[in-house]
Design a protein around this motif. Structure first.
Motif, PDB file in Angstrom:
ATOM      1  N   GLN A  45       9.321  -9.123  -0.538  1.00  0.00           N
ATOM      2  CA  GLN A  45       9.368  -8.003   0.563  1.00  0.00           C
ATOM      3  C   GLN A  45       8.924  -8.475   1.852  1.00  0.00           C
ATOM      4  N   LYS A  46       8.242  -9.381   2.104  1.00  0.00           N
ATOM      5  CA  LYS A  46       8.187  -9.917   3.602  1.00  0.00           C
ATOM      6  C   LYS A  46       9.493 -10.395   4.495  1.00  0.00           C
ATOM      7  N   SER A  47      10.392 -11.164   3.457  1.00  0.00           N
ATOM      8  CA  SER A  47      11.520 -11.354   4.135  1.00  0.00           C
ATOM      9  C   SER A  47      12.346 -10.056   4.168  1.00  0.00           C
ATOM     10  N   PHE A  48      12.480  -9.367   3.251  1.00  0.00           N
ATOM     11  CA  PHE A  48      13.195  -8.041   3.265  1.00  0.00           C
ATOM     12  C   PHE A  48      12.939  -7.404   4.865  1.00  0.00           C
ATOM     13  N   LEU A  49      11.620  -7.092   4.885  1.00  0.00           N
ATOM     14  CA  LEU A  49      11.111  -6.257   5.964  1.00  0.00           C
ATOM     15  C   LEU A  49      11.495  -6.717   7.452  1.00  0.00           C
ATOM     16  N   LYS A  50      11.541  -8.319   7.289  1.00  0.00           N
ATOM     17  CA  LYS A  50      11.900  -9.192   8.658  1.00  0.00           C
ATOM     18  C   LYS A  50      13.249  -8.731   8.746  1.00  0.00           C
ATOM     19  N   GLU A 153       8.616  19.033 -13.479  1.00  0.00           N
ATOM     20  CA  GLU A 153       8.810  20.407 -12.822  1.00  0.00           C
ATOM     21  C   GLU A 153       7.289  20.694 -12.102  1.00  0.00           C
ATOM     22  N   GLU A 154       6.358  20.020 -12.407  1.00  0.00           N
ATOM     23  CA  GLU A 154       5.164  20.339 -11.604  1.00  0.00           C
ATOM     24  C   GLU A 154       4.847  18.957 -10.620  1.00  0.00           C
ATOM     25  N   MET A 155       5.538  18.037 -10.698  1.00  0.00           N
ATOM     26  CA  MET A 155       5.377  16.993  -9.916  1.00  0.00           C
ATOM     27  C   MET A 155       5.650  17.323  -8.152  1.00  0.00           C
ATOM     28  N   SER A 156       5.075  16.667  -7.529  1.00  0.00           N
ATOM     29  CA  SER A 156       5.338  16.680  -5.880  1.00  0.00           C
ATOM     30  C   SER A 156       5.108  15.252  -5.312  1.00  0.00           C
ATOM     31  N   THR A 157       5.965  14.851  -4.499  1.00  0.00           N
ATOM     32  CA  THR A 157       6.054  13.481  -3.948  1.00  0.00           C
ATOM     33  C   THR A 157       5.826  13.812  -2.287  1.00  0.00           C
ATOM     34  N   PHE A 158       5.105  12.837  -1.818  1.00  0.00           N
ATOM     35  CA  PHE A 158       4.606  12.934  -0.359  1.00  0.00           C
ATOM     36  C   PHE A 158       4.579  11.492   0.183  1.00  0.00           C
ATOM     37  N   PHE A 159       5.168  11.423   1.375  1.00  0.00           N
ATOM     38  CA  PHE A 159       4.817  10.184   2.237  1.00  0.00           C
ATOM     39  C   PHE A 159       4.761  10.344   3.668  1.00  0.00           C
ATOM     40  N   VAL A 160       4.150   9.411   4.333  1.00  0.00           N
ATOM     41  CA  VAL A 160       3.899   9.154   5.835  1.00  0.00           C
ATOM     42  C   VAL A 160       4.620   7.773   6.067  1.00  0.00           C
ATOM     43  N   LEU A 161       5.349   7.656   7.330  1.00  0.00           N
ATOM     44  CA  LEU A 161       5.939   6.699   7.923  1.00  0.00           C
ATOM     45  C   LEU A 161       5.288   6.201   9.045  1.00  0.00           C
ATOM     46  N   ALA A 231      -0.433   8.608  -8.275  1.00  0.00           N
ATOM     47  CA  ALA A 231       0.098   7.315  -7.843  1.00  0.00           C
ATOM     48  C   ALA A 231       0.508   7.263  -6.510  1.00  0.00           C
ATOM     49  N   ILE A 232      -0.149   6.103  -5.843  1.00  0.00           N
ATOM     50  CA  ILE A 232       0.088   5.827  -4.651  1.00  0.00           C
ATOM     51  C   ILE A 232       0.918   4.558  -4.334  1.00  0.00           C
ATOM     52  N   THR A 233       1.716   4.418  -3.515  1.00  0.00           N
ATOM     53  CA  THR A 233       2.620   3.310  -3.455  1.00  0.00           C
ATOM     54  C   THR A 233       2.508   3.073  -1.740  1.00  0.00           C
ATOM     55  N   HIS A 234       2.432   1.570  -1.437  1.00  0.00           N
ATOM     56  CA  HIS A 234       2.277   1.441   0.024  1.00  0.00           C
ATOM     57  C   HIS A 234       3.091   0.075  -0.011  1.00  0.00           C
ATOM     58  N   CYS A 235       3.613   0.275   1.329  1.00  0.00           N
ATOM     59  CA  CYS A 235       4.548  -0.765   1.844  1.00  0.00           C
ATOM     60  C   CYS A 235       3.918  -1.662   2.695  1.00  0.00           C
ATOM     61  N   ASN A 236       3.081  -2.828   2.201  1.00  0.00           N
ATOM     62  CA  ASN A 236       2.698  -4.088   2.942  1.00  0.00           C
ATOM     63  C   ASN A 236       1.342  -3.480   3.905  1.00  0.00           C
ATOM     64  N   SER A 266      11.869   1.164  -2.602  1.00  0.00           N
ATOM     65  CA  SER A 266      10.978   2.004  -1.905  1.00  0.00           C
ATOM     66  C   SER A 266      10.350   1.308  -0.637  1.00  0.00           C
ATOM     67  N   SER A 267      10.467   0.146  -0.397  1.00  0.00           N
ATOM     68  CA  SER A 267      10.405  -0.814   0.688  1.00  0.00           C
ATOM     69  C   SER A 267      11.372  -0.355   1.718  1.00  0.00           C
ATOM     70  N   MET A 268      12.476  -0.127   1.378  1.00  0.00           N
ATOM     71  CA  MET A 268      13.764   0.404   2.197  1.00  0.00           C
ATOM     72  C   MET A 268      13.503   1.587   2.619  1.00  0.00           C
ATOM     73  N   TYR A 269      12.819   2.557   1.854  1.00  0.00           N
ATOM     74  CA  TYR A 269      12.491   3.959   2.252  1.00  0.00           C
ATOM     75  C   TYR A 269      11.599   4.098   3.307  1.00  0.00           C
ATOM     76  N   ALA A 270      10.394   3.346   2.584  1.00  0.00           N
ATOM     77  CA  ALA A 270       9.087   3.605   3.185  1.00  0.00           C
ATOM     78  C   ALA A 270       8.733   2.819   4.438  1.00  0.00           C
ATOM     79  N   ASN A 271       9.500   1.695   4.783  1.00  0.00           N
ATOM     80  CA  ASN A 271       9.669   0.637   5.867  1.00  0.00           C
ATOM     81  C   ASN A 271       7.961   0.057   5.849  1.00  0.00           C
TER      82      ASN A 271
END
Length: 279
Positions: A45-50, A153-161, A231-236, A266-271
């Motif tokens: 991940q670190k190398s990819f983000l760089k 059908e009941e699921m929702s997804t949210f994110f902040v960049l 589920a919470i996922t975070h990018c770094n 997900s790292s690509m999308y979330a940055n």
């Protein structure tokens, strides 16, 4: 009944799944400039983000081929499931379905179903968790499909960049708007549509205020959260994820919360610094 779950690599794997032969990740390929990166256990991940930060072009992804899915379906399990990121965002779902149809031509006795998550990242992880729950209860193949479809059908997804550069590079945000937003520290609060596309729900000045607004939107749109896993996922940004976890637990009181670091897609999308919530 024995089962096998294939998740494309946009969905994060729980630690216990990494040693479980019943759960397999099928990798997408990430492109940064002229370089191709396989989103598997070797992903850095670190190398990819760089590399993404230094490349003027927007990073891209290529879905697994139907042959990759066919290989994943080649096992002795009686029930075989695939979970892919939203068909509105990638060709992974169509590739998984084509792979299933080709495989069934030679093995018509096999039971295979492909779930369009209408989500991504932790949303796919939650769907895999639901499949496992249904299988452990002894539900039939058809009952698992019906129950999981209702769950989706009941699921929702949210994110902040934190970083708007990917949105600027892929043309979703003009350079001027990106510069203004960055200068004013404006953070968009994003969400998923019922079809699995992406939309902006809100915005706020500063990350903390944006997270508060996101939690409010989760409370408004989430269905039966008190009985579900979030589920919470975070990018770094583990500290930000912990803060978000505490806010959700205090405000919404879900049955369970899982926190994961983003894999490649997900790292690509979330940055760098982005956080994603699925419920």
């Amino acid at each position: 009944m024995s089962y096998k779950i294939t998740i494309d690599s946009c969905g994060e794997l729980l630690n216990e799944w990494k040693e479980d032969e019943r759960v397999e990740s099928v990798p997408l390929t990430l492109m940064v400039g002229d370089e191709s990166i396989i989103d598997d256990q070797t992903f850095d991940q670190k190398s990819f983000l760089k590399k993404v930060a230094e490349c003027p072009e927007c990073p891209k992804s290529a879905c697994p081929s139907p042959e990759c899915y066919m290989k994943a379906y080649e096992n002795e399990a009686e029930h075989i499931y695939a979970v892919t990121l939203s068909s509105e965002l990638s060709g992974s779902y169509n590739s998984a379905v084509l792979g299933k149809n080709l495989y069934l031509e030679e093995h018509p006795e096999k039971k295979i179903h492909v779930f369009n998550s209408k989500s991504a990242s932790g949303g796919e992880s939650l769907i895999a968790m639901k499949i496992i729950e249904c299988e452990n209860k002894g539900l039939s193949f058809e009952e698992v499909i019906s129950t999981v479809d209702e769950y989706i059908e009941e699921m929702s997804t949210f994110f902040v960049l934190e970083n708007l550069e990917t949105l600027r590079k892929n043309g979703r945000l003009s350079r001027v708007k990106a510069l203004v937003a960055s200068a004013l520290k404006i953070k968009p609060v994003m969400g998923s549509t019922p079809e699995g596309n992406i939309c902006q729900l809100d915005q706020a000045r500063g990350m903390n205020k944006a997270i508060v607004k996101m939690v409010n939107h989760i409370g408004e749109k989430g269905i039966n959260i008190q009985s579900k896993t979030v589920a919470i996922t975070h990018c770094n940004c583990p500290e930000r994820a912990r803060m978000l976890e505490e806010a959700i637990r205090e405000r919404l009181n879900p049955a369970n919360i899982v926190v994961m670091d983003t894999a490649g897609v997900s790292s690509m999308y979330a940055n760098d610094g982005g956080v994603i919530v699925a419920v």
